[in-house]
Motif scaffolding. Structure first.
Motif, mmCIF file in Angstrom:
data_model
loop_
_atom_site.group_PDB
_atom_site.id
_atom_site.type_symbol
_atom_site.label_atom_id
_atom_site.label_comp_id
_atom_site.label_asym_id
_atom_site.label_seq_id
_atom_site.Cartn_x
_atom_site.Cartn_y
_atom_site.Cartn_z
ATOM 1 N N LEU A 1 4.900 -4.174 -1.621
ATOM 2 C CA LEU A 1 3.911 -5.235 -1.425
ATOM 3 C C LEU A 1 2.896 -4.849 -0.357
ATOM 4 C CD1 LEU A 1 3.021 -8.123 -2.140
ATOM 5 C CD2 LEU A 1 4.577 -8.957 -0.378
ATOM 6 N N ALA A 2 3.366 -4.259 0.733
ATOM 7 C CA ALA A 2 2.463 -3.846 1.806
ATOM 8 C C ALA A 2 1.557 -2.706 1.362
ATOM 9 C CB ALA A 2 3.278 -3.438 3.033
ATOM 10 N N GLU A 3 2.116 -1.753 0.617
ATOM 11 C CA GLU A 3 1.332 -0.604 0.161
ATOM 12 C C GLU A 3 0.248 -1.016 -0.833
ATOM 13 O OE1 GLU A 3 1.585 3.101 0.552
ATOM 14 O OE2 GLU A 3 2.191 2.254 2.484
ATOM 15 N N ARG A 4 0.604 -1.836 -1.799
ATOM 16 C CA ARG A 4 -0.351 -2.210 -2.843
ATOM 17 C C ARG A 4 -1.465 -3.107 -2.326
ATOM 18 N NH1 ARG A 4 3.410 -3.273 -8.258
ATOM 19 N NH2 ARG A 4 4.369 -1.191 -8.290
ATOM 20 N N ASN A 5 -1.193 -3.815 -1.231
ATOM 21 C CA ASN A 5 -2.220 -4.680 -0.646
ATOM 22 C C ASN A 5 -2.953 -4.004 0.503
ATOM 23 O OD1 ASN A 5 -2.044 -7.658 -1.829
ATOM 24 N ND2 ASN A 5 0.040 -6.863 -1.732
ATOM 25 N N GLY A 6 -2.628 -2.734 0.762
ATOM 26 C CA GLY A 6 -3.308 -1.990 1.813
ATOM 27 C C GLY A 6 -3.087 -2.552 3.202
#
Length: 202
Positions: free
Chosen positions: A100-105
């Protein structure tokens, strides 16, 4: 980052209100040394805030990776998975948080080698959301999952109520059973029907 943060020094033992009062006193004409002593603030700290008003006064753990809205969406997603009988472990939650953190930058301190959030993050996440509780999932057959629905359970208890109303079923013939004896598959309906037939024949 430790799960339960404990201060290791007396740095910034003053409050923001004390700092504001000290700055106001200096601007009103009070000497810096006097204001610092009066409001229990180090003189160097007071001077730094007088010359750079935007300097951060924050100490301690890092900010939360997700804001309140993002965290609530994550909680609802986990609850939806539970409603669909999808067993999810703590490791799954940590991986989900990383994705979730990676995909939302979003900037995060998660481990990029294991692609998981840390145990400390998970511990604090559960403390903030006590309605979540994780247990080791047990295998559940598709038949049991489909059978455990409102119409099926209601039909089961309607049959049970009808059987218990039979005058031939005296209290001494009622058996005590805990929740482990309550079935969620169609075999229970056959048991209830068989019980009623046996009562009629006796």
């Amino acid at each position: 980052m430790p799960t339960n943060y404990k201060r290791k020094s007396n740095r910034q033992s003053w409050t923001t209100q004390q700092l504001e009062q000290a700055i106001k006193a200096v601007k009103s004409g009070s000497p810096v040394k006097t204001a610092a002593r009066s409001y229990a603030i180090p003189r160097s700290t007071l001077i730094r805030h007088l010359t750079s008003p935007t300097v951060s006064t924050r100490l301690g753990p890092l900010d939360s990776v997700f804001n309140s809205q993002q965290e609530e969406e994550l909680v609802q997603h986990l609850l939806d998975l539970e409603k669909r009988f999808y067993g999810i472990t703590m490791t799954n939650v940590r991986k989900l948080a990383f994705d979730l953190a990676e995909r939302n930058g979003l900037p995060h301190p998660f481990n990029k080698s294991t692609k998981m959030a840390g145990k400390a993050w998970l511990s604090n996440f559960l403390k903030r959301n006590p309605k979540l509780s994780f247990r080791k999932p047990e295998a559940t057959s598709a038949a049991r999952a489909r059978g455990f629905n409102k119409p099926a359970v209601s039909a089961f208890y309607d049959l049970l109520e009808e059987a218990l109303k039979d005058p031939k079923l005296t209290p001494d013939r009622v058996l005590n059973a805990d929740e482990t004896s309550v079935c969620t598959v169609s075999i229970c309906f056959g048991i209830v029907v068989s019980l009623k037939i046996s009562l009629i024949l006796t």
